[in-house]
Design a protein around this motif. Structure first.
Motif, PDB file in Angstrom:
ATOM      1  N   PHE A  90      -0.413   9.086   6.399  1.00  0.00           N
ATOM      2  CA  PHE A  90       0.598   8.104   6.798  1.00  0.00           C
ATOM      3  C   PHE A  90       0.536   7.869   8.304  1.00  0.00           C
ATOM      4  N   SER A 121      -2.734   6.034   9.478  1.00  0.00           N
ATOM      5  CA  SER A 121      -2.826   4.641   9.029  1.00  0.00           C
ATOM      6  C   SER A 121      -1.693   3.785   9.603  1.00  0.00           C
ATOM      7  N   GLY A 168       6.799   6.988   4.127  1.00  0.00           N
ATOM      8  CA  GLY A 168       5.817   7.256   3.089  1.00  0.00           C
ATOM      9  C   GLY A 168       4.987   8.478   3.405  1.00  0.00           C
ATOM     10  N   SER A 228       0.853  -1.195   0.000  1.00  0.00           N
ATOM     11  CA  SER A 228       0.000   0.000   0.000  1.00  0.00           C
ATOM     12  C   SER A 228       0.889   1.246   0.000  1.00  0.00           C
ATOM     13  N   GLY A 229       0.316   2.398  -0.301  1.00  0.00           N
ATOM     14  CA  GLY A 229       1.050   3.659  -0.126  1.00  0.00           C
ATOM     15  C   GLY A 229       2.248   3.839  -1.034  1.00  0.00           C
ATOM     16  N   ASN A 230       3.155   4.731  -0.617  1.00  0.00           N
ATOM     17  CA  ASN A 230       4.395   4.963  -1.389  1.00  0.00           C
ATOM     18  C   ASN A 230       5.594   4.774  -0.459  1.00  0.00           C
ATOM     19  N   TRP A 231       6.323   3.724  -0.691  1.00  0.00           N
ATOM     20  CA  TRP A 231       7.426   3.327   0.189  1.00  0.00           C
ATOM     21  C   TRP A 231       8.775   3.913  -0.253  1.00  0.00           C
ATOM     22  N   LYS A 246       1.499   8.231   2.134  1.00  0.00           N
ATOM     23  CA  LYS A 246       0.136   7.765   1.860  1.00  0.00           C
ATOM     24  C   LYS A 246      -0.289   6.657   2.816  1.00  0.00           C
ATOM     25  N   LEU A 247      -1.315   5.934   2.414  1.00  0.00           N
ATOM     26  CA  LEU A 247      -1.926   4.910   3.256  1.00  0.00           C
ATOM     27  C   LEU A 247      -0.959   3.762   3.553  1.00  0.00           C
ATOM     28  N   VAL A 248      -0.930   3.328   4.813  1.00  0.00           N
ATOM     29  CA  VAL A 248      -0.210   2.116   5.197  1.00  0.00           C
ATOM     30  C   VAL A 248      -1.257   1.101   5.632  1.00  0.00           C
TER      31      VAL A 248
END
Length: 205
Positions: free
Chosen positions: A99, A102, A62, A13-16, A64-66
């Motif tokens: 981030f 989540s 990140g 998920s998200g941007n790692w 975004k969403l985790v």
């Protein structure tokens, strides 16, 4: 002694893949200040992979969403509970951001509701190599007009058997250290020194 290597966690998920120059900058500081042998190439490891268990130190970040899959969650939990160390950094530097909310929810789901706690500013991590008498050093990103525009005067952690297993920051150290290591000479104070403390703590607990 095996060379230290920097492992970045890749999660679905998200941007790692944030702050891409940070790892080499931090590795340069370890070479500069310590005698720890260093592998100069960052490793990227899927959280769902067994490769994570070969890493003494992992980084996750990140904007975004985790939201871990059940496989990712189980690996993360097993890794931390068996002596692994994860440094988690919120690139939004915002306790109300996606981030942060989540990731904290994911930690509650993984380790229990009250597992993530503020650590005191005299915690051994602040003196594991360099001395930081006031706790976590501030970053230039905390008051830059976006995020929550606060200086966070604490870090949080999940502690396992008296040692930190997950160190969690809303201070955006990843972006603070995301520059070519050769530019460090232009800084009045090397801002990566706290990163050295984090790695030394992780390796000596």
């Amino acid at each position: 002694m095996q060379a230290f290597f920097f492992t970045r966690i890749k999660y679905n998920s998200g941007n790692w893949d944030t702050d891409q120059r940070m790892p080499i900058n931090l590795l340069n500081s370890l070479v500069e200040y310590t005698t720890i042998p260093v592998d100069e190439k960052e490793k990227i490891v899927e959280l769902s992979s067994m490769e994570i268990f070969k890493s003494p130190f992992c980084y996750i970040s990140g904007h975004k969403l985790v939201e871990f899959s059940s496989e990712e969650r189980q690996n993360f939990k097993t890794y931390v509970e068996n002596g692994g160390f994860v440094f988690a950094d919120d690139c939004n530097h915002d306790i109300d951001g996606l981030f942060a909310k989540s990731f904290e929810a994911e930690m509650s789901k993984t380790f229990g509701e009250d597992a993530l706690q503020k650590i005191p500013n005299n915690h051994p991590i602040y003196s594991s190599f360099f001395e930081f008498e006031d706790g976590p050093p501030a970053t230039s990103f905390e008051l830059n007009g976006w995020g929550d525009d606060l200086v966070h005067d604490y870090l949080k952690a999940i502690t396992v058997n008296g040692r930190i297993g997950v160190l969690y920051s809303n201070k955006d150290y990843g972006c603070e250290w995301d520059y070519d290591f050769r530019n460090k000479r232009f800084l009045k104070v090397d801002n990566t020194k706290f990163g050295v403390n984090i790695v030394v703590y992780a390796l000596t607990q």
